[in-house]
Design a protein around this motif. Structure first.
Motif, PDB file in Angstrom:
ATOM      1  N   PRO A  66       0.830  -1.212   0.000  1.00 44.84           N
ATOM      2  CA  PRO A  66       0.000   0.000   0.000  1.00 44.84           C
ATOM      3  C   PRO A  66       0.863   1.261   0.000  1.00 44.84           C
ATOM      4  O   PRO A  66       1.886   1.314   0.674  1.00 44.84           O
ATOM      5  CB  PRO A  66      -0.793  -0.108   1.308  1.00 44.84           C
ATOM      6  N   PRO A  67       0.430   2.280  -0.750  1.00 46.02           N
ATOM      7  CA  PRO A  67       1.134   3.560  -0.659  1.00 46.02           C
ATOM      8  C   PRO A  67       0.794   4.212   0.682  1.00 46.02           C
ATOM      9  O   PRO A  67      -0.280   3.968   1.231  1.00 46.02           O
ATOM     10  CB  PRO A  67       0.565   4.367  -1.829  1.00 46.02           C
ATOM     11  N   SER A  68       1.697   4.998   1.194  1.00 47.22           N
ATOM     12  CA  SER A  68       1.406   5.680   2.461  1.00 47.22           C
ATOM     13  C   SER A  68       0.259   6.658   2.228  1.00 47.22           C
ATOM     14  O   SER A  68       0.073   7.161   1.110  1.00 47.22           O
ATOM     15  CB  SER A  68       2.644   6.411   2.964  1.00 47.22           C
ATOM     16  N   PRO A  69      -0.517   6.940   3.277  1.00 44.08           N
ATOM     17  CA  PRO A  69      -1.610   7.906   3.104  1.00 44.08           C
ATOM     18  C   PRO A  69      -1.108   9.268   2.626  1.00 44.08           C
ATOM     19  O   PRO A  69      -1.774   9.933   1.837  1.00 44.08           O
ATOM     20  CB  PRO A  69      -2.230   8.006   4.499  1.00 44.08           C
ATOM     21  N   GLN A  70       0.074   9.667   3.100  1.00 47.80           N
ATOM     22  CA  GLN A  70       0.627  10.952   2.678  1.00 47.80           C
ATOM     23  C   GLN A  70       0.955  10.938   1.189  1.00 47.80           C
ATOM     24  O   GLN A  70       0.714  11.904   0.476  1.00 47.80           O
ATOM     25  CB  GLN A  70       1.892  11.300   3.479  1.00 47.80           C
ATOM     26  N   ARG A  71       1.508   9.833   0.722  1.00 48.74           N
ATOM     27  CA  ARG A  71       1.867   9.735  -0.698  1.00 48.74           C
ATOM     28  C   ARG A  71       0.609   9.725  -1.574  1.00 48.74           C
ATOM     29  O   ARG A  71       0.563  10.362  -2.623  1.00 48.74           O
ATOM     30  CB  ARG A  71       2.707   8.496  -0.946  1.00 48.74           C
ATOM     31  N   ALA A  72      -0.408   9.001  -1.142  1.00 48.31           N
ATOM     32  CA  ALA A  72      -1.657   8.968  -1.898  1.00 48.31           C
ATOM     33  C   ALA A  72      -2.294  10.359  -1.936  1.00 48.31           C
ATOM     34  O   ALA A  72      -2.790  10.796  -2.980  1.00 48.31           O
ATOM     35  CB  ALA A  72      -2.616   7.956  -1.278  1.00 48.31           C
ATOM     36  N   ARG A  73      -2.258  11.075  -0.810  1.00 48.52           N
ATOM     37  CA  ARG A  73      -2.807  12.422  -0.763  1.00 48.52           C
ATOM     38  C   ARG A  73      -2.015  13.366  -1.666  1.00 48.52           C
ATOM     39  O   ARG A  73      -2.583  14.171  -2.395  1.00 48.52           O
ATOM     40  CB  ARG A  73      -2.801  12.947   0.670  1.00 48.52           C
ATOM     41  N   ARG A  74      -0.681  13.253  -1.629  1.00 47.44           N
ATOM     42  CA  ARG A  74       0.156  14.097  -2.494  1.00 47.44           C
ATOM     43  C   ARG A  74      -0.115  13.800  -3.960  1.00 47.44           C
ATOM     44  O   ARG A  74      -0.121  14.707  -4.797  1.00 47.44           O
ATOM     45  CB  ARG A  74       1.637  13.882  -2.184  1.00 47.44           C
ATOM     46  N   THR A  75      -0.345  12.539  -4.280  1.00 51.34           N
ATOM     47  CA  THR A  75      -0.645  12.171  -5.663  1.00 51.34           C
ATOM     48  C   THR A  75      -1.952  12.798  -6.108  1.00 51.34           C
ATOM     49  O   THR A  75      -2.045  13.349  -7.211  1.00 51.34           O
ATOM     50  CB  THR A  75      -0.705  10.641  -5.813  1.00 51.34           C
ATOM     51  N   LEU A  76      -2.961  12.746  -5.265  1.00 54.70           N
ATOM     52  CA  LEU A  76      -4.248  13.340  -5.603  1.00 54.70           C
ATOM     53  C   LEU A  76      -4.123  14.849  -5.775  1.00 54.70           C
ATOM     54  O   LEU A  76      -4.635  15.419  -6.740  1.00 54.70           O
ATOM     55  CB  LEU A  76      -5.288  13.018  -4.527  1.00 54.70           C
ATOM     56  N   VAL A  77      -3.423  15.501  -4.851  1.00 50.04           N
ATOM     57  CA  VAL A  77      -3.254  16.952  -4.946  1.00 50.04           C
ATOM     58  C   VAL A  77      -2.444  17.312  -6.192  1.00 50.04           C
ATOM     59  O   VAL A  77      -2.757  18.283  -6.892  1.00 50.04           O
ATOM     60  CB  VAL A  77      -2.596  17.499  -3.660  1.00 50.04           C
ATOM     61  N   ALA A  78      -1.418  16.531  -6.495  1.00 47.83           N
ATOM     62  CA  ALA A  78      -0.618  16.783  -7.702  1.00 47.83           C
ATOM     63  C   ALA A  78      -1.473  16.614  -8.958  1.00 47.83           C
ATOM     64  O   ALA A  78      -1.350  17.394  -9.912  1.00 47.83           O
ATOM     65  CB  ALA A  78       0.584  15.853  -7.755  1.00 47.83           C
ATOM     66  N   ALA A  79      -2.350  15.617  -8.965  1.00 52.12           N
ATOM     67  CA  ALA A  79      -3.226  15.408 -10.118  1.00 52.12           C
ATOM     68  C   ALA A  79      -4.162  16.600 -10.300  1.00 52.12           C
ATOM     69  O   ALA A  79      -4.352  17.094 -11.418  1.00 52.12           O
ATOM     70  CB  ALA A  79      -4.026  14.121  -9.946  1.00 52.12           C
ATOM     71  N   GLN A  80      -4.737  17.089  -9.211  1.00 53.08           N
ATOM     72  CA  GLN A  80      -5.637  18.224  -9.298  1.00 53.08           C
ATOM     73  C   GLN A  80      -4.891  19.494  -9.705  1.00 53.08           C
ATOM     74  O   GLN A  80      -5.395  20.295 -10.498  1.00 53.08           O
ATOM     75  CB  GLN A  80      -6.365  18.418  -7.974  1.00 53.08           C
ATOM     76  N   ALA A  81      -3.694  19.663  -9.188  1.00 51.83           N
ATOM     77  CA  ALA A  81      -2.881  20.814  -9.586  1.00 51.83           C
ATOM     78  C   ALA A  81      -2.499  20.728 -11.055  1.00 51.83           C
ATOM     79  O   ALA A  81      -2.445  21.742 -11.756  1.00 51.83           O
ATOM     80  CB  ALA A  81      -1.634  20.895  -8.717  1.00 51.83           C
ATOM     81  N   CYS A  82      -2.243  19.516 -11.536  1.00 53.10           N
ATOM     82  CA  CYS A  82      -1.902  19.314 -12.943  1.00 53.10           C
ATOM     83  C   CYS A  82      -3.078  19.720 -13.837  1.00 53.10           C
ATOM     84  O   CYS A  82      -2.873  20.324 -14.893  1.00 53.10           O
ATOM     85  CB  CYS A  82      -1.520  17.851 -13.165  1.00 53.10           C
ATOM     86  N   VAL A  83      -4.275  19.412 -13.412  1.00 52.19           N
ATOM     87  CA  VAL A  83      -5.466  19.801 -14.181  1.00 52.19           C
ATOM     88  C   VAL A  83      -5.560  21.322 -14.286  1.00 52.19           C
ATOM     89  O   VAL A  83      -5.695  21.886 -15.386  1.00 52.19           O
ATOM     90  CB  VAL A  83      -6.759  19.232 -13.537  1.00 52.19           C
ATOM     91  N   LEU A  84      -5.474  21.996 -13.153  1.00 51.78           N
ATOM     92  CA  LEU A  84      -5.658  23.449 -13.146  1.00 51.78           C
ATOM     93  C   LEU A  84      -4.482  24.176 -13.789  1.00 51.78           C
ATOM     94  O   LEU A  84      -4.669  25.118 -14.562  1.00 51.78           O
ATOM     95  CB  LEU A  84      -5.889  23.934 -11.721  1.00 51.78           C
ATOM     96  N   ALA A  85      -3.258  23.742 -13.496  1.00 55.37           N
ATOM     97  CA  ALA A  85      -2.085  24.383 -14.098  1.00 55.37           C
ATOM     98  C   ALA A  85      -2.044  24.111 -15.600  1.00 55.37           C
ATOM     99  O   ALA A  85      -1.722  25.010 -16.389  1.00 55.37           O
ATOM    100  CB  ALA A  85      -0.811  23.879 -13.434  1.00 55.37           C
TER     101      ALA A  85
END
Length: 166
Positions: free
Chosen positions: A72-91
């Motif tokens: 399993p990915p760490s919860p922090q890593r999964a959260r960072r991945t989600l935030v990075a994905a959302q930032a990638c959409v907006l940027a």
């Protein structure tokens, strides 16, 4: 942002607003005799690498959620991945709006020698930025935790396994 995260509608609004503002500013600058800022092909490399990194992070979360990975990915890593994905959409939407505005301004100056190459470069970078938006939306979808069907059957009348209420 909705409970489903960042959507293509959010990206469209960001892209259109940036396109409108940047187009107006670039046209104003050109009309006053200033040149356009020079683009670089390095931006294409950066956009593609960013998109691939977001997809790779999302794939790791997806693999675990679908049972394809036992680590399993760490919860922090999964959260960072989600935030990075959302930032990638907006940027990606903002950058696409910038380069689309640049291409439109260059299209109006095709009589200049450098306008065609600048316009082609801006179109390629716009397409790459739209690809970054798509990569972010896909990675965000991969990070979505499926609904637990067991929770839907709980909490009915007479069900001792229902939610605890204070």
């Amino acid at each position: 942002m909705t409970e489903n995260g960042v959507t293509w509608r959010h990206a469209t609004v960001v892209g259109v607003v940036v396109l409108g503002v940047v187009y107006a500013l670039l046209r104003l600058s050109v009309s006053r005799g200033n040149g356009l800022p020079h683009g670089t092909w390095f931006a294409l490399v950066a956009i593609v690498l960013l998109s691939l990194a977001v997809l790779a992070g999302g794939w790791e979360v997806r693999a675990y959620l679908r049972g394809m990975s036992t680590r399993p990915p760490s919860p922090q890593r999964a959260r960072r991945t989600l935030v990075a994905a959302q930032a990638c959409v907006l940027a990606g939407a903002a950058v696409a709006g910038w380069y689309a505005a640049y291409a439109l301004v260059e299209a109006g100056r095709l009589s200049a020698n450098s306008a065609l190459s600048g316009m082609v470069q801006a179109i390629v970078l716009t397409v790459a930025s739209i690809g970054a938006v798509a990569a972010g939306l896909v990675a965000q979808g991969w990070c979505r935790i499926p609904e637990d069907k067991d929770d839907d059957s709980r909490g009915g009348p007479g069900d001792p396994g229902g939610p605890v209420r204070a």
